[in-house]
Design a protein around this motif. Structure first.
Motif, PDB file in Angstrom:
ATOM      1  N   ALA A  15      37.634  20.743 -16.706  1.00  0.00           N
ATOM      2  CA  ALA A  15      38.809  21.100 -15.922  1.00  0.00           C
ATOM      3  C   ALA A  15      39.718  19.891 -15.719  1.00  0.00           C
ATOM      4  CB  ALA A  15      38.387  21.680 -14.573  1.00  0.00           C
ATOM      5  N   MET A  16      39.122  18.705 -15.513  1.00  0.00           N
ATOM      6  CA  MET A  16      39.939  17.504 -15.361  1.00  0.00           C
ATOM      7  C   MET A  16      40.659  17.170 -16.670  1.00  0.00           C
ATOM      8  SD  MET A  16      41.041  15.290 -13.200  1.00  0.00           S
ATOM      9  CE  MET A  16      39.899  15.106 -11.811  1.00  0.00           C
ATOM     10  N   ASP A  17      39.971  17.350 -17.781  1.00  0.00           N
ATOM     11  CA  ASP A  17      40.635  17.124 -19.069  1.00  0.00           C
ATOM     12  C   ASP A  17      41.836  18.055 -19.227  1.00  0.00           C
ATOM     13  OD1 ASP A  17      38.914  15.112 -19.857  1.00  0.00           O
ATOM     14  OD2 ASP A  17      37.573  16.469 -20.951  1.00  0.00           O
ATOM     15  N   ARG A  18      41.657  19.288 -18.796  1.00  0.00           N
ATOM     16  CA  ARG A  18      42.769  20.242 -18.856  1.00  0.00           C
ATOM     17  C   ARG A  18      43.890  19.816 -17.910  1.00  0.00           C
ATOM     18  NH1 ARG A  18      46.224  23.427 -21.456  1.00  0.00           N
ATOM     19  NH2 ARG A  18      46.964  25.154 -20.145  1.00  0.00           N
ATOM     20  N   LEU A  22      47.802  19.027 -18.788  1.00  0.00           N
ATOM     21  CA  LEU A  22      48.928  19.610 -18.067  1.00  0.00           C
ATOM     22  C   LEU A  22      49.838  18.520 -17.513  1.00  0.00           C
ATOM     23  CD1 LEU A  22      47.006  22.365 -16.082  1.00  0.00           C
ATOM     24  CD2 LEU A  22      48.606  22.771 -17.957  1.00  0.00           C
ATOM     25  N   ALA A  23      49.241  17.474 -16.945  1.00  0.00           N
ATOM     26  CA  ALA A  23      50.036  16.393 -16.359  1.00  0.00           C
ATOM     27  C   ALA A  23      50.952  15.760 -17.388  1.00  0.00           C
ATOM     28  CB  ALA A  23      49.115  15.339 -15.753  1.00  0.00           C
ATOM     29  N   VAL A  38      44.071  21.963 -11.770  1.00  0.00           N
ATOM     30  CA  VAL A  38      43.396  23.196 -12.178  1.00  0.00           C
ATOM     31  C   VAL A  38      42.583  23.707 -10.991  1.00  0.00           C
ATOM     32  CG1 VAL A  38      41.640  24.198 -13.698  1.00  0.00           C
ATOM     33  CG2 VAL A  38      43.285  22.534 -14.609  1.00  0.00           C
ATOM     34  N   LEU A  39      42.701  24.989 -10.694  1.00  0.00           N
ATOM     35  CA  LEU A  39      41.934  25.620  -9.621  1.00  0.00           C
ATOM     36  C   LEU A  39      40.778  26.414 -10.213  1.00  0.00           C
ATOM     37  CD1 LEU A  39      44.796  27.003  -7.330  1.00  0.00           C
ATOM     38  CD2 LEU A  39      43.593  24.804  -7.160  1.00  0.00           C
ATOM     39  N   LEU A  40      39.581  26.147  -9.691  1.00  0.00           N
ATOM     40  CA  LEU A  40      38.379  26.854 -10.142  1.00  0.00           C
ATOM     41  C   LEU A  40      37.837  27.727  -9.031  1.00  0.00           C
ATOM     42  CD1 LEU A  40      36.445  23.922 -11.900  1.00  0.00           C
ATOM     43  CD2 LEU A  40      37.956  25.602 -12.973  1.00  0.00           C
ATOM     44  N   VAL A  82      42.285  17.729  -9.601  1.00  0.00           N
ATOM     45  CA  VAL A  82      43.610  17.116  -9.641  1.00  0.00           C
ATOM     46  C   VAL A  82      43.524  15.707 -10.230  1.00  0.00           C
ATOM     47  CG1 VAL A  82      45.722  16.788  -8.299  1.00  0.00           C
ATOM     48  CG2 VAL A  82      43.935  18.271  -7.417  1.00  0.00           C
ATOM     49  N   THR A  83      44.519  15.324 -11.004  1.00  0.00           N
ATOM     50  CA  THR A  83      44.484  14.014 -11.651  1.00  0.00           C
ATOM     51  C   THR A  83      44.792  12.874 -10.688  1.00  0.00           C
ATOM     52  OG1 THR A  83      46.806  14.267 -12.333  1.00  0.00           O
ATOM     53  CG2 THR A  83      45.100  14.978 -13.894  1.00  0.00           C
ATOM     54  N   LEU A  84      45.424  13.178  -9.549  1.00  0.00           N
ATOM     55  CA  LEU A  84      45.753  12.156  -8.547  1.00  0.00           C
ATOM     56  C   LEU A  84      45.429  12.708  -7.164  1.00  0.00           C
ATOM     57  CD1 LEU A  84      47.213   9.373  -7.970  1.00  0.00           C
ATOM     58  CD2 LEU A  84      49.310  10.717  -7.701  1.00  0.00           C
ATOM     59  N   GLU A  85      44.947  11.854  -6.276  1.00  0.00           N
ATOM     60  CA  GLU A  85      44.669  12.254  -4.903  1.00  0.00           C
ATOM     61  C   GLU A  85      45.864  13.012  -4.315  1.00  0.00           C
ATOM     62  OE1 GLU A  85      43.792  10.061  -0.571  1.00  0.00           O
ATOM     63  OE2 GLU A  85      44.314   8.890  -2.359  1.00  0.00           O
TER      64      GLU A  85
END
Length: 350
Positions: A15-18, A22-23, A38-40, A82-85
């Motif tokens: 999910a983080m790779d996705r 996206l980012a 990404v929401l799981l 999320v890629t960033l806090e």
């Protein structure tokens, strides 16, 4: 409902790779970082995705929540990757941390912390509201994606990329002053693609008066690119009324100073995150002397002049051991020319 990513560590990593993919769709330029989310669902199903499209638009987390609602999915109990806090302040938009709280998110996984004095602190806000927070998943890739922004926020000045276009013997002009063109069309087209990704491009008044550059970003067909960097002229002399830097193709800022620290501070105040320096040798030399060059783009043509203006002037280095060093991160062949991309080597590695 969407595809199943799984809530296992492998599923979170996927999910983080996705989210990173996206980012990367967001603009490389602008005051805000590129962020993906990404929401799981509790069973690992992807129920929402989003990314930040630039300053003033919804942040990635809010975009992902909107996507979930559009899909008819309830985000309560979901995990936000999320890629960033998530940010914790109100700027052009509201705080993402609170948006996740309001949506009923129970877990947040982010790659890197937000270093901003105003925007950071989202993780603490989430924890205070009972949300489990995990960090440093795919941290290196996330930091690389936003390294211009991250540097600008932490260092208090823009990331500085110094561009040179030289002969094999380091000349930017012949002894009679001619310089068009040392590099070929492929190299110049690449340089325009870089201009289209930066926030500002700087030259000295000497270069502006000698070359009358437009400093615009052009597409391969010669048209103006969708994004135009701020054109920055450094120096005290006036630009003539008919100078191309006075046209309406892009904004021009004239900084009447020779102090590079003042230049960088003024650009930081304007939220410039990435500065491209194209000329002339005086500005390049001053930035090198100030140890303020973060990245080099050295376009090298298979031409030898033997005399003429060098890319940089002496700046205090008298012995090889004292010379600043960078490490090569990439090379490109552009027609007959070569582009070497290098970043500064940390002092601990020198």
């Amino acid at each position: 409902m969407g595809s199943t990513a799984g809530s296992t560590p492998a599923g979170i990593a996927a999910a983080m790779d996705r989210a990173l993919t996206l980012a990367a769709r967001g603009p490389a330029h602008g005051p805000n970082p590129r962020v993906g989310c990404v929401l799981l669902a509790p069973d690992g199903t992807v129920i929402g995705e989003g990314w930040h499209r630039g300053a003033g638009t919804p942040h990635a987390e809010v975009a992902a929540l909107h996507d979930a609602h559009t899909r008819g999915c309830d985000p309560r109990g979901a995990t936000a990757v999320v890629t960033l806090e998530p940010c914790n302040h109100t700027g052009r938009t509201g705080p993402c941390a609170q948006a996740l709280v309001d949506a009923g998110i129970t877990d947040v996984v982010h790659a890197i912390d937000d270093p901003g004095a105003r925007s950071g602190g989202g993780a603490d806000h989430l924890r205070a509201h009972g949300i489990r927070v995990t960090s440093e998943v795919r941290a290196a890739a996330a930091l690389e994606l936003v390294h211009h922004w991250h540097h600008a926020v932490t260092a208090g000045r823009p990331w500085v990329t110094l561009k040179t276009a030289t002969t094999l013997d380091g000349r930017v002009a012949a002894s009679d002053g001619t310089s068009k063109w040392i590099t070929g069309p492929e190299a110049r087209e690449h340089a325009h693609s870089v201009r289209a990704q930066v926030d500002a491009i700087a030259v000295t008044t000497g270069t502006a008066l000698a070359d009358d550059p437009a400093l615009t970003a052009r597409t391969p067909d010669g048209g103006l690119a969708a994004h135009q960097p701020l054109r920055v002229v450094v120096g005290h002399r006036d630009l003539p009324p008919g100078a191309r830097l006075r046209d309406d193709d892009a904004e021009t800022l004239h900084l009447r100073t020779h102090d590079v620290h003042h230049v960088l501070a003024a650009l930081h105040d304007r939220e410039i995150r990435h500065l491209l320096v194209e000329g002339g040798p005086a500005l390049a030399t001053a930035l090198l002397a100030a140890d303020a060059v973060d990245e080099l783009h050295a376009y090298i043509a298979p031409v030898i002049l033997g005399d003429g203006r060098p890319a940089v002037a002496p700046f205090g280095v008298t012995t090889l051991a004292a010379a600043p060093r960078w490490h090569t991160t990439d090379t490109h062949r552009l027609g007959d020319d070569i582009l070497v991309v290098a970043r500064r080597t940390p002092a601990t590695e020198a």
